[in-house]
Design an enzyme around this catalytic site. Sequence first.
Site, PDB file in Angstrom:
ATOM      1  N   VAL A 112       0.836  -1.206   0.000  1.00  0.00           N
ATOM      2  CA  VAL A 112       0.000   0.000   0.000  1.00  0.00           C
ATOM      3  C   VAL A 112       0.872   1.258   0.000  1.00  0.00           C
ATOM      4  CG1 VAL A 112      -1.844   1.239   1.179  1.00  0.00           C
ATOM      5  CG2 VAL A 112      -1.813  -1.264   1.253  1.00  0.00           C
TER       6      VAL A 112
ATOM      7  N   THR B  41       9.468  -6.677   5.069  1.00  0.00           N
ATOM      8  CA  THR B  41       8.520  -7.363   4.165  1.00  0.00           C
ATOM      9  C   THR B  41       8.383  -6.613   2.843  1.00  0.00           C
ATOM     10  OG1 THR B  41       6.626  -6.199   5.142  1.00  0.00           O
ATOM     11  CG2 THR B  41       7.150  -8.363   6.049  1.00  0.00           C
TER      12      THR B  41
ATOM     13  N   PHE C  59       2.652   3.609   7.206  1.00  0.00           N
ATOM     14  CA  PHE C  59       2.207   2.279   6.769  1.00  0.00           C
ATOM     15  C   PHE C  59       3.007   1.163   7.416  1.00  0.00           C
ATOM     16  CE2 PHE C  59       1.513   5.310   3.381  1.00  0.00           C
ATOM     17  CZ  PHE C  59       0.194   5.086   3.050  1.00  0.00           C
TER      18      PHE C  59
ATOM     19  N   SER D 202       1.974  -7.259   9.825  1.00  0.00           N
ATOM     20  CA  SER D 202       0.529  -7.347   9.595  1.00  0.00           C
ATOM     21  C   SER D 202       0.018  -8.746   9.240  1.00  0.00           C
ATOM     22  CB  SER D 202       0.110  -6.345   8.521  1.00  0.00           C
ATOM     23  OG  SER D 202       0.804  -6.574   7.327  1.00  0.00           O
TER      24      SER D 202
ATOM     25  N   TYR E  66      -2.784  -8.650  16.181  1.00  0.00           N
ATOM     26  CA  TYR E  66      -2.591  -7.636  15.132  1.00  0.00           C
ATOM     27  C   TYR E  66      -3.624  -6.514  15.295  1.00  0.00           C
ATOM     28  CZ  TYR E  66      -3.168  -5.545  10.498  1.00  0.00           C
ATOM     29  OH  TYR E  66      -3.318  -4.665   9.462  1.00  0.00           O
TER      30      TYR E  66
ATOM     31  N   ASN F 236     -10.450  -5.058   2.869  1.00  0.00           N
ATOM     32  CA  ASN F 236      -9.505  -5.898   2.121  1.00  0.00           C
ATOM     33  C   ASN F 236      -8.941  -5.130   0.931  1.00  0.00           C
ATOM     34  OD1 ASN F 236     -11.335  -7.700   3.646  1.00  0.00           O
ATOM     35  ND2 ASN F 236      -9.954  -9.233   2.832  1.00  0.00           N
TER      36      ASN F 236
ATOM     37  N   VAL G 117     -11.456 -23.227   0.201  1.00  0.00           N
ATOM     38  CA  VAL G 117     -12.594 -22.381   0.597  1.00  0.00           C
ATOM     39  C   VAL G 117     -12.976 -22.822   2.010  1.00  0.00           C
ATOM     40  CG1 VAL G 117     -15.012 -21.821   0.132  1.00  0.00           C
ATOM     41  CG2 VAL G 117     -13.400 -22.086  -1.766  1.00  0.00           C
TER      42      VAL G 117
HETATM   43  N1  LIG Z   1      -3.064  -5.056   2.772  1.00  0.00           N
HETATM   44  C1  LIG Z   1      -4.205  -5.004   3.439  1.00  0.00           C
HETATM   45  O1  LIG Z   1      -5.221  -5.611   3.019  1.00  0.00           O
HETATM   46  C2  LIG Z   1      -4.307  -4.185   4.708  1.00  0.00           C
HETATM   47  C3  LIG Z   1      -5.557  -4.137   5.371  1.00  0.00           C
HETATM   48  C4  LIG Z   1      -5.657  -3.359   6.527  1.00  0.00           C
HETATM   49  C5  LIG Z   1      -4.576  -2.649   7.003  1.00  0.00           C
HETATM   50  N2  LIG Z   1      -3.371  -2.736   6.366  1.00  0.00           N
HETATM   51  C6  LIG Z   1      -2.233  -1.983   6.917  1.00  0.00           C
HETATM   52  O2  LIG Z   1      -1.671  -1.215   5.882  1.00  0.00           O
HETATM   53  C7  LIG Z   1      -0.261  -1.093   6.060  1.00  0.00           C
HETATM   54  C8  LIG Z   1       0.454  -1.532   4.801  1.00  0.00           C
HETATM   55  O3  LIG Z   1       0.103  -2.890   4.536  1.00  0.00           O
HETATM   56  P1  LIG Z   1       0.759  -3.662   3.306  1.00  0.00           P
HETATM   57  O4  LIG Z   1      -0.217  -4.689   2.878  1.00  0.00           O
HETATM   58  O5  LIG Z   1       1.274  -2.686   2.335  1.00  0.00           O
HETATM   59  O6  LIG Z   1       1.969  -4.398   4.051  1.00  0.00           O
HETATM   60  P2  LIG Z   1       3.482  -4.628   3.565  1.00  0.00           P
HETATM   61  O7  LIG Z   1       4.033  -5.673   4.467  1.00  0.00           O
HETATM   62  O8  LIG Z   1       3.536  -4.853   2.094  1.00  0.00           O
HETATM   63  O9  LIG Z   1       4.159  -3.215   3.886  1.00  0.00           O
HETATM   64  C9  LIG Z   1       4.633  -2.864   5.142  1.00  0.00           C
HETATM   65  C10 LIG Z   1       6.005  -2.204   4.954  1.00  0.00           C
HETATM   66  O10 LIG Z   1       6.491  -1.750   6.224  1.00  0.00           O
HETATM   67  C11 LIG Z   1       7.867  -2.110   6.335  1.00  0.00           C
HETATM   68  N3  LIG Z   1       8.151  -2.198   7.795  1.00  0.00           N
HETATM   69  C12 LIG Z   1       7.629  -3.050   8.703  1.00  0.00           C
HETATM   70  N4  LIG Z   1       8.111  -2.774   9.940  1.00  0.00           N
HETATM   71  C13 LIG Z   1       8.952  -1.710   9.801  1.00  0.00           C
HETATM   72  C14 LIG Z   1       9.735  -0.945  10.720  1.00  0.00           C
HETATM   73  N5  LIG Z   1       9.765  -1.229  12.015  1.00  0.00           N
HETATM   74  N6  LIG Z   1      10.451   0.085  10.225  1.00  0.00           N
HETATM   75  C15 LIG Z   1      10.459   0.400   8.901  1.00  0.00           C
HETATM   76  N7  LIG Z   1       9.729  -0.291   7.998  1.00  0.00           N
HETATM   77  C16 LIG Z   1       8.982  -1.335   8.440  1.00  0.00           C
HETATM   78  C17 LIG Z   1       8.010  -3.398   5.579  1.00  0.00           C
HETATM   79  O11 LIG Z   1       9.324  -3.664   5.132  1.00  0.00           O
HETATM   80  C18 LIG Z   1       7.053  -3.167   4.393  1.00  0.00           C
HETATM   81  O12 LIG Z   1       7.715  -2.556   3.310  1.00  0.00           O
HETATM   82  C19 LIG Z   1       0.085  -1.921   7.292  1.00  0.00           C
HETATM   83  O13 LIG Z   1       0.172  -1.048   8.398  1.00  0.00           O
HETATM   84  C20 LIG Z   1      -1.102  -2.850   7.429  1.00  0.00           C
HETATM   85  O14 LIG Z   1      -1.300  -3.218   8.768  1.00  0.00           O
HETATM   86  C21 LIG Z   1      -3.221  -3.483   5.221  1.00  0.00           C
END
Ligand SMILES: NC(=O)c1ccc[n+]([C@@H]2O[C@H](COP(=O)([O-])OP(=O)(O)OC[C@H]3O[C@@H](n4cnc5c(N)ncnc54)[C@H](O)[C@@H]3O)[C@@H](O)[C@H]2O)c1
Length: 320
Positions: free
Chosen positions: A13, A36, A70, A74, A138, A167, A202
């Site tokens: 994201v 990640t 972000f 997660s 989480y 989602n 499923v």
């Molecule tokens: N993807 C979804 O469906 C979804 C849904 C709800 C909430 N979110 C939230 O959105 C955000 C982004 O999600 P995503 O799917 O892009 O996840 P992602 O894992 O692709 O991205 C997270 C990024 O944060 C970095 N990171 C993690 N811990 C770190 C730290 N301590 N210092 C510096 N960098 C760090 C990781 O390397 C990664 O690049 C997250 O906070 C997640 O909880 C995502």
Amino acid sequence: MSKYLVTGGAGYVGSVVAAHLLEAGHQVTVLDDLSTGFREGVPAGAEFVEGRIQETGSVLDGSFDGVLHFAASSQVGESVTDPEKYWRNNVAGSLELVSAMRAAGVRKLVFSSTAATYGEPEAVPIAETARTAPTNTYGATKLAVDHLITSEAVAHGLAAVSLRYFNVAGAYGAYGERHDPESHLIPLVFQAALGQRPHIAVYGDDYPTPDGTCIRDYIHVADLAEAHLLALDAAKPGEHLICNLGNGSGFSVREVIESVKRVTGREIPVQVAGRRAGDPAVLVASAARAHEALGWTPRRPSLDDIVADAWKFTLEKNGR
Ligand SMILES: NC(=O)c1ccc[n+]([C@@H]2O[C@H](COP(=O)([O-])OP(=O)(O)OC[C@H]3O[C@@H](n4cnc5c(N)ncnc54)[C@H](O)[C@@H]3O)[C@@H](O)[C@H]2O)c1
């Protein structure tokens, strides 16, 4: 033109939002530890600092206009088996970030919260006024950060918006979903379509839904990105606005599989398994507040469009 710090901007994201900020003419610095995320996920034009949010103080200074946060761990399952990792990274890390923002005089924050803060809904669609009772670590850590942000807004005038995603799906050009392990339905169905997994499981087809499978709210990642830019404009000093982001209409697991079949033209082997504990039948957002407070409306609500963009990204990533 403003200057923003994007934590987690090498992830799914964060990279899409960073690309949108750059396209809008803003200056972007990405802070990511690549735990990640991927270096190539950082859009060209953004400055990249490889580092942890725990060290935000070494990156942030008064030249920044705001932070989009972000970076987080997660994976729901991992959060249950390794809770300390989640309290440390998500809560303690965000605390360091918020302190560094105050020290640097940076007073605007947009935070990635989640539908997981609500837990099992008492009613759908889920509004922001719903009870928050997360069913996993989480969700609990994300809710704790929301509380941290509220208190910072009240005590120190932070202008803050938490966006509770449902989602997230789809892709934006070269930026898409690459989680490992993957736990999201659409990329998992793609893996079955590509023969990278024998079938898609499923989990339960006896839910009280029209086709018996669970219904979830899928939102295109580009629609989500647009909401972040609107949130930066809507944030007001001393206020913490919390908005759900979803399509407002859900799609069942079977509907997602059918959509992937239509888009890819491939067969998808399906195996029905038992229900998973703690999986609610329907999780759909009310996006009414995001509409009113941010002026946001999802522009790409069609499931086939979401799947098509994600599939294009997946084919490119797989070199086909
Ligand atoms: N993807 C979804 O469906 C979804 C849904 C709800 C909430 N979110 C939230 O959105 C955000 C982004 O999600 P995503 O799917 O892009 O996840 P992602 O894992 O692709 O991205 C997270 C990024 O944060 C970095 N990171 C993690 N811990 C770190 C730290 N301590 N210092 C510096 N960098 C760090 C990781 O390397 C990664 O690049 C997250 O906070 C997640 O909880 C995502």
